[in-house]
Design a protein around this motif. Structure first.
Motif, PDB file in Angstrom:
ATOM      1  N   PHE A   1       0.802  -1.219   0.000  1.00  0.00           N
ATOM      2  CA  PHE A   1       0.000   0.000   0.000  1.00  0.00           C
ATOM      3  C   PHE A   1       0.841   1.278   0.000  1.00  0.00           C
ATOM      4  O   PHE A   1       0.300   2.377   0.019  1.00  0.00           O
ATOM      5  N   VAL A   2       2.171   1.136  -0.006  1.00  0.00           N
ATOM      6  CA  VAL A   2       3.067   2.294  -0.098  1.00  0.00           C
ATOM      7  C   VAL A   2       3.775   2.232  -1.438  1.00  0.00           C
ATOM      8  O   VAL A   2       4.438   1.238  -1.755  1.00  0.00           O
ATOM      9  N   ASP A   3       3.629   3.291  -2.233  1.00  0.00           N
ATOM     10  CA  ASP A   3       4.217   3.255  -3.577  1.00  0.00           C
ATOM     11  C   ASP A   3       5.682   3.724  -3.556  1.00  0.00           C
ATOM     12  O   ASP A   3       6.245   4.041  -2.502  1.00  0.00           O
ATOM     13  N   ALA A   4       6.283   3.765  -4.736  1.00  0.00           N
ATOM     14  CA  ALA A   4       7.709   4.099  -4.857  1.00  0.00           C
ATOM     15  C   ALA A   4       8.025   5.515  -4.390  1.00  0.00           C
ATOM     16  O   ALA A   4       9.162   5.823  -4.028  1.00  0.00           O
ATOM     17  N   ASP A   5       7.013   6.386  -4.384  1.00  0.00           N
ATOM     18  CA  ASP A   5       7.208   7.775  -3.959  1.00  0.00           C
ATOM     19  C   ASP A   5       6.919   7.984  -2.475  1.00  0.00           C
ATOM     20  O   ASP A   5       6.937   9.115  -1.983  1.00  0.00           O
ATOM     21  N   GLY A   6       6.616   6.899  -1.766  1.00  0.00           N
ATOM     22  CA  GLY A   6       6.329   7.008  -0.346  1.00  0.00           C
ATOM     23  C   GLY A   6       4.913   7.421  -0.026  1.00  0.00           C
ATOM     24  O   GLY A   6       4.602   7.774   1.117  1.00  0.00           O
ATOM     25  N   MET A   7       4.031   7.371  -1.013  1.00  0.00           N
ATOM     26  CA  MET A   7       2.628   7.727  -0.790  1.00  0.00           C
ATOM     27  C   MET A   7       1.829   6.476  -0.439  1.00  0.00           C
ATOM     28  O   MET A   7       2.081   5.392  -0.966  1.00  0.00           O
ATOM     29  N   TRP A   8       0.865   6.648   0.462  1.00  0.00           N
ATOM     30  CA  TRP A   8      -0.035   5.543   0.818  1.00  0.00           C
ATOM     31  C   TRP A   8      -1.171   5.512  -0.201  1.00  0.00           C
ATOM     32  O   TRP A   8      -1.811   6.530  -0.453  1.00  0.00           O
ATOM     33  N   ASN A   9      -1.391   4.353  -0.783  1.00  0.00           N
ATOM     34  CA  ASN A   9      -2.375   4.260  -1.857  1.00  0.00           C
ATOM     35  C   ASN A   9      -3.780   4.628  -1.383  1.00  0.00           C
ATOM     36  O   ASN A   9      -4.303   4.019  -0.446  1.00  0.00           O
ATOM     37  N   ALA A  10      -4.388   5.609  -2.043  1.00  0.00           N
ATOM     38  CA  ALA A  10      -5.771   5.979  -1.756  1.00  0.00           C
ATOM     39  C   ALA A  10      -6.695   4.955  -2.418  1.00  0.00           C
ATOM     40  O   ALA A  10      -6.340   4.358  -3.430  1.00  0.00           O
ATOM     41  N   PRO A  11      -7.886   4.738  -1.851  1.00  0.00           N
ATOM     42  CA  PRO A  11      -8.477   5.395  -0.678  1.00  0.00           C
ATOM     43  C   PRO A  11      -8.267   4.603   0.601  1.00  0.00           C
ATOM     44  O   PRO A  11      -9.048   4.735   1.547  1.00  0.00           O
ATOM     45  N   HIS A  12      -7.237   3.784   0.659  1.00  0.00           N
ATOM     46  CA  HIS A  12      -7.060   2.869   1.786  1.00  0.00           C
ATOM     47  C   HIS A  12      -6.706   3.613   3.072  1.00  0.00           C
ATOM     48  O   HIS A  12      -5.955   4.594   3.069  1.00  0.00           O
ATOM     49  N   TYR A  13      -7.226   3.105   4.162  1.00  0.00           N
ATOM     50  CA  TYR A  13      -7.051   3.712   5.477  1.00  0.00           C
ATOM     51  C   TYR A  13      -5.589   3.631   5.915  1.00  0.00           C
ATOM     52  O   TYR A  13      -4.934   2.600   5.770  1.00  0.00           O
ATOM     53  N   ILE A  14      -5.079   4.738   6.456  1.00  0.00           N
ATOM     54  CA  ILE A  14      -3.712   4.783   6.985  1.00  0.00           C
ATOM     55  C   ILE A  14      -3.792   4.580   8.499  1.00  0.00           C
ATOM     56  O   ILE A  14      -4.378   5.403   9.208  1.00  0.00           O
ATOM     57  N   PRO A  15      -3.217   3.496   9.018  1.00  0.00           N
ATOM     58  CA  PRO A  15      -3.355   3.204  10.453  1.00  0.00           C
ATOM     59  C   PRO A  15      -2.715   4.257  11.342  1.00  0.00           C
ATOM     60  O   PRO A  15      -1.732   4.914  10.972  1.00  0.00           O
ATOM     61  N   ALA A  16      -3.270   4.406  12.536  1.00  0.00           N
ATOM     62  CA  ALA A  16      -2.791   5.410  13.485  1.00  0.00           C
ATOM     63  C   ALA A  16      -1.337   5.163  13.868  1.00  0.00           C
ATOM     64  O   ALA A  16      -0.576   6.111  14.098  1.00  0.00           O
ATOM     65  N   TYR A  17      -0.932   3.895  13.937  1.00  0.00           N
ATOM     66  CA  TYR A  17       0.457   3.578  14.285  1.00  0.00           C
ATOM     67  C   TYR A  17       1.421   4.209  13.286  1.00  0.00           C
ATOM     68  O   TYR A  17       2.495   4.675  13.652  1.00  0.00           O
ATOM     69  N   VAL A  18       1.019   4.229  12.019  1.00  0.00           N
ATOM     70  CA  VAL A  18       1.839   4.835  10.964  1.00  0.00           C
ATOM     71  C   VAL A  18       1.791   6.356  11.060  1.00  0.00           C
ATOM     72  O   VAL A  18       2.814   7.041  10.962  1.00  0.00           O
ATOM     73  N   ARG A  19       0.593   6.904  11.265  1.00  0.00           N
ATOM     74  CA  ARG A  19       0.441   8.361  11.324  1.00  0.00           C
ATOM     75  C   ARG A  19       1.123   8.962  12.548  1.00  0.00           C
ATOM     76  O   ARG A  19       1.488  10.130  12.554  1.00  0.00           O
ATOM     77  N   ARG A  20       1.297   8.161  13.581  1.00  0.00           N
ATOM     78  CA  ARG A  20       1.959   8.635  14.797  1.00  0.00           C
ATOM     79  C   ARG A  20       3.458   8.866  14.586  1.00  0.00           C
ATOM     80  O   ARG A  20       4.054   9.764  15.194  1.00  0.00           O
ATOM     81  N   TYR A  21       4.088   8.077  13.742  1.00  0.00           N
ATOM     82  CA  TYR A  21       5.536   8.156  13.529  1.00  0.00           C
ATOM     83  C   TYR A  21       5.933   9.529  12.970  1.00  0.00           C
ATOM     84  O   TYR A  21       5.227  10.061  12.119  1.00  0.00           O
ATOM     85  N   PRO A  22       7.023  10.145  13.422  1.00  0.00           N
ATOM     86  CA  PRO A  22       8.120   9.596  14.227  1.00  0.00           C
ATOM     87  C   PRO A  22       7.997   9.806  15.735  1.00  0.00           C
ATOM     88  O   PRO A  22       8.984   9.663  16.464  1.00  0.00           O
ATOM     89  N   PHE A  23       6.790  10.145  16.213  1.00  0.00           N
ATOM     90  CA  PHE A  23       6.609  10.372  17.649  1.00  0.00           C
ATOM     91  C   PHE A  23       6.195   9.078  18.346  1.00  0.00           C
ATOM     92  O   PHE A  23       5.641   8.166  17.733  1.00  0.00           O
TER      93      PHE A  23
END
Length: 268
Positions: free
Chosen positions: A92-114
């Motif tokens: 679900f992560v492409d070569a440019d570092g984008m998360w493929n839409a419209p798939h949900y991005i988990p909170a664990y990922v969105r929290r990083y780097p904190f």
């Protein structure tokens, strides 16, 4: 969490005393040490490109189950979403570092780097840390040439709004993580987990076997007594349980994503 080896026990680690998934060099945020540092505002999920399983909490499962199978791993039966059918590959992560839409991005990922972690000198007390190894953490004094907008961590000795928002997000994740842990323990107490493996067939006939995870035994769940069912309902665990069962439909989505990635690779 100081750099001298604080406990980062707020999320499943890769194994033993290893750092939690994604984290390499987390340090407790401090205006003296990190006063010139900030976070680039761009979205870049390249750090998650090799994560084929990512922790998830109960509150986000209704959104996550539409895109990913939810299973349970390890001795603690930690819930994770499956994001790849091969080791070290996130579909679900492409070569440019984008998360493929419209798939949900988990909170664990969105929290990083904190991350919140326990201070080594104060048992039970958590402090906000940032992974200084993250490419999004930059020094404003040496990186003025970057096109990215940088959100500073501090203004003088005071945390900025960006840091306060990160702390609030991490606090909420910690609350949800603990609540999820209690739900999983309740489900486990009723003997509902069962080891499972899954066989997926990609377009072109390639067959992959996924192992070493657990699921909720639906037959055992349906045989629960009324008293046991009520106990699960009162604990709030039923929502987690139903989301997991519904997420089995997302194995099809995962196989499709794998086929798309394989086709893209053939073109490249």
């Amino acid at each position: 969490m100081a750099e001298s080896g604080a406990k980062t026990g707020t999320a499943p680690a890769k194994g033993g005393d290893a750092m939690p998934l994604f984290y390499t060099r987390p340090e407790a945020l401090n205006p003296i040490r990190h006063g010139s540092l900030g976070l680039t505002a761009r979205s870049d999920f390249s750090f998650a490109r090799s994560a084929h399983a990512i922790p998830v909490v109960a509150s986000e499962m209704p959104a996550a189950m539409r895109s990913y199978p939810i299973v349970f791993i390890g001795a603690g039966k930690a819930p994770v979403i499956i994001t790849g059918v091969r080791q070290d590959e996130n579909l679900f992560v492409d070569a440019d570092g984008m998360w493929n839409a419209p798939h949900y991005i988990p909170a664990y990922v969105r929290r990083y780097p904190f991350i919140l972690a326990e201070e080594p000198t104060s048992a039970g007390r958590l402090t906000l840390c940032v992974d200084c190894a993250s490419e999004r953490v930059v020094d404003q004094l040496v990186a003025p040439f970057r096109d990215d907008k940088v959100l500073p961590f501090f203004s003088g000795n005071e945390p900025t709004e960006a840091t306060k928002q990160a702390l609030a997000f991490c606090n909420q994740f910690q609350i949800d993580f603990r609540a999820t842990r209690e739900m999983v323990d309740k489900i486990d107490a009723h003997g509902l987990f069962s080891p499972r493996q899954s066989k997926v067939t990609l377009e072109g006939g390639e067959v992959l076997n996924l192992t070493d995870f657990q699921v909720i035994d639906e037959a055992a769940f349906n045989k629960l007594s009324d008293e046991a069912f009520l106990d699960l309902r009162k604990s709030g665990a039923l929502g987690l349980l139903y989301c997991h069962l519904a997420s089995t439909n997302s194995w099809t989505s995962l196989v499709h994503q794998a086929s798309v990635r394989k086709a893209e690779g053939a073109k490249g």
